[in-house]
Structure formats: C-alpha cells, structure tokens
Design a protein around this motif. Sequence first.
Motif, PDB file in Angstrom:
ATOM      1  N   THR A 137       6.106  11.609  14.392  1.00 55.81           N
ATOM      2  CA  THR A 137       5.254  10.670  13.658  1.00 55.81           C
ATOM      3  C   THR A 137       4.655   9.634  14.607  1.00 55.81           C
ATOM      4  O   THR A 137       3.461   9.321  14.530  1.00 55.81           O
ATOM      5  N   LYS A 140       2.018  11.291  16.952  1.00 57.17           N
ATOM      6  CA  LYS A 140       0.752  11.539  16.255  1.00 57.17           C
ATOM      7  C   LYS A 140      -0.055  10.247  16.126  1.00 57.17           C
ATOM      8  O   LYS A 140      -1.279  10.247  16.197  1.00 57.17           O
ATOM      9  N   GLU A 141       0.632   9.155  15.956  1.00 54.85           N
ATOM     10  CA  GLU A 141      -0.039   7.866  15.732  1.00 54.85           C
ATOM     11  C   GLU A 141      -0.616   7.305  17.026  1.00 54.85           C
ATOM     12  O   GLU A 141      -1.751   6.825  17.041  1.00 54.85           O
ATOM     13  N   ARG A 242      -2.831  -2.506  14.653  1.00 58.91           N
ATOM     14  CA  ARG A 242      -2.586  -1.050  14.515  1.00 58.91           C
ATOM     15  C   ARG A 242      -1.105  -0.704  14.340  1.00 58.91           C
ATOM     16  O   ARG A 242      -0.722   0.462  14.389  1.00 58.91           O
ATOM     17  N   ILE A 244       2.526   0.103  12.800  1.00 58.17           N
ATOM     18  CA  ILE A 244       2.905   0.891  11.617  1.00 58.17           C
ATOM     19  C   ILE A 244       4.330   0.562  11.170  1.00 58.17           C
ATOM     20  O   ILE A 244       5.145   0.030  11.938  1.00 58.17           O
ATOM     21  N   ARG A 266      -0.342   0.641   6.297  1.00 55.78           N
ATOM     22  CA  ARG A 266       0.446   0.720   7.542  1.00 55.78           C
ATOM     23  C   ARG A 266       1.652   1.642   7.405  1.00 55.78           C
ATOM     24  O   ARG A 266       2.263   2.015   8.403  1.00 55.78           O
ATOM     25  N   ARG A 268       4.132   4.636   7.055  1.00 58.39           N
ATOM     26  CA  ARG A 268       4.166   6.081   7.329  1.00 58.39           C
ATOM     27  C   ARG A 268       5.406   6.703   6.667  1.00 58.39           C
ATOM     28  O   ARG A 268       5.832   7.782   7.040  1.00 58.39           O
TER      29      ARG A 268
END
Length: 305
Positions: A137, A140-141, A242, A244, A266, A268
């Motif tokens: 995860t 990917k971010e 940005r 998360i 934000r 995930r």
Amino acid sequence: MKNLLSMEHLSNEEIMMILNRAQHFENGGNPVLQREFHVANLFFEPSTRTKTSFEMAERRLGCTVIPFDAEFSSTTKGETLYDTVKTLEMIGIDAVVIRDKEDEYYNELLEGIGCAVINAGDGAGQHPSQSLLDLYTIQKEFGRFEDLNITIVGDISHSRVAKSNATALTRLGANVRFLCPPAWAGNFEAAHSWDEVLEDSDVIMLLRIQHERHSVSKNFSKESYHAEYGLTIEREQRMKERAIIMHPAPVNRDVEIADALVECSRSRIFEQVRNGVFTRMAILETILKGRDQYDNSYTKCEATQ
Ligand code: CP
C-alpha cells in the motif's frame, strides 16, 4: 521460500519480489502454479480480513481450500498443533495458514512437518502478511520507502503489526517513529505527544488497543484515549498535504480514529484490505511454486530408481 513466519526472516529482495508479484496480480496477471494445491486455514483466534482474504487468494490461485474449524477440531480434545498439522499433511494438505495466540507457535512445526507454514499472526509476535500488504500500500502511494516518515500510533507493545512493520520498513530505509502511552512502548523509544510527529509524517498508521493481550486494564476510557492518542478531525487537518492514514483494522471508530475519518480521502484503510488479496496471492504463489520444484525433483528421483 518454504514458509512465511516473520518479517525478520525475509530479505529486502524477497520483500520486493512479493510486492512486484502483488502488482502483477492487481494488474490482472495470471499465476504460474503447475498443479492444484490443497490449503487449510487454521485460525485459533478471531479474524475477518486475514482469514477471508487468504481464502480468496487461495481460490484465485486455483487452490482447493479444505475447511478447518478450530472450535470443532480435535485440538479441543488435547491434540497438539504439531499433531494437527502433521495429520493434515498426511491427508494431503500442501500448506497451512495459521493464526494462534502463542508467540512463535511455529517453532514446534519447524522439525518434522513437510507442508508449508504461513503465519497469519502469532500472539503479540508478528503478522507478516499484514506487513507485506501494508508495504504494498505504501509503495503504491509513494513509489519508495526511503526517507518516508512513518508514525505508528497506539498499543505498540501488544501489536504484531507494529513489530512486523518496524522491522521491514526500517530495513527498507523508512524513518519509523512511535507514539503511544508510556506503558505501551515495549522496547521501542516512543513520542508521547502528537505535536512531536503529526505535521511531518507521510504515513500515520493507527493501531487498535489489544485488550485481549492486556493483563491489567490501563484505565483509559474510549473518550480519554481518543482525546490524547486518537486521530481527531482537528489533528487530521494538520497532516501534510499528501500524507495518508493507515490502520490494519478492525477499527474501533471514535477511539483510535474519528468516525468521519475512516473513509476520508486520506484514508487507505479499506484499500489495505483490497491490497491484502493481491499480496496474499503473491505470498502463496511464491511458496507453492517452490513446492512444485521440490515435488518435481522428488518425482524424478523416484522415477529413476
Ligand atoms: N488486520 C487483521 O489481521 O484483521 P483480522 O483480525 O480481521 O484478520
């Protein structure tokens, strides 16, 4: 890779290979298994995500999932974990996915057991498949781990997710910090106030309070924990643009995170669950493919005699 027991046993190269393979599955790629494998999921502690997503991953790989209900198994009649797994192996199971309340329960399976063992959580020890899906995860971010500020917040000492992720993320170059009540820091050095970590964190990873592993109550009401250590709406507004929010779940809304933030832009948290299926496909394929090679050479050996 014969088993998956702990993030401490995985090299950075093995981690990156699994993450790349998870991406392959998310992109719609096919598995490369040579035959049908038989897998059983042995959960001696409750689970929604891990058990169900392993089962989904097994089915997507074309495995046969043999049902195993811990409450109605012969472990309730005193059978050891070793004898249970050995029995399943003799019945024809290739791999077992196990969650158990004992730390490092898998040590008793390392000698004498031929089927692969995948650790789905051992006590307050490790949760490697959760860690790998968390890494997937994050990758990917941000496309990297190096120099990311990752803050793990909550019941650190009782959390297998915290330990697994601290090991792996630090090794991959991230700057891992902790925020928790002083009594829950375990062996980690932790901040005790959000002001120390909130505004420069790229990832805020929240943890559930693991009441089932506490020997004495820490005297936090839900409201007081939320006020002091929870991610409130006010705190979320101070996060980097940005940054998360992650949480392995299950979530206790309005305790470790405000209800309104669980599905905010934000967050995930549910994306992590989705990523868990691709990551567990990658884990299972890597392990079962290795068994193919072993089985093939065994057959060849038999055939030449
Ligand atoms: N994250 C996690 O392990 O969730 P479950 O307990 O529902 O499997």
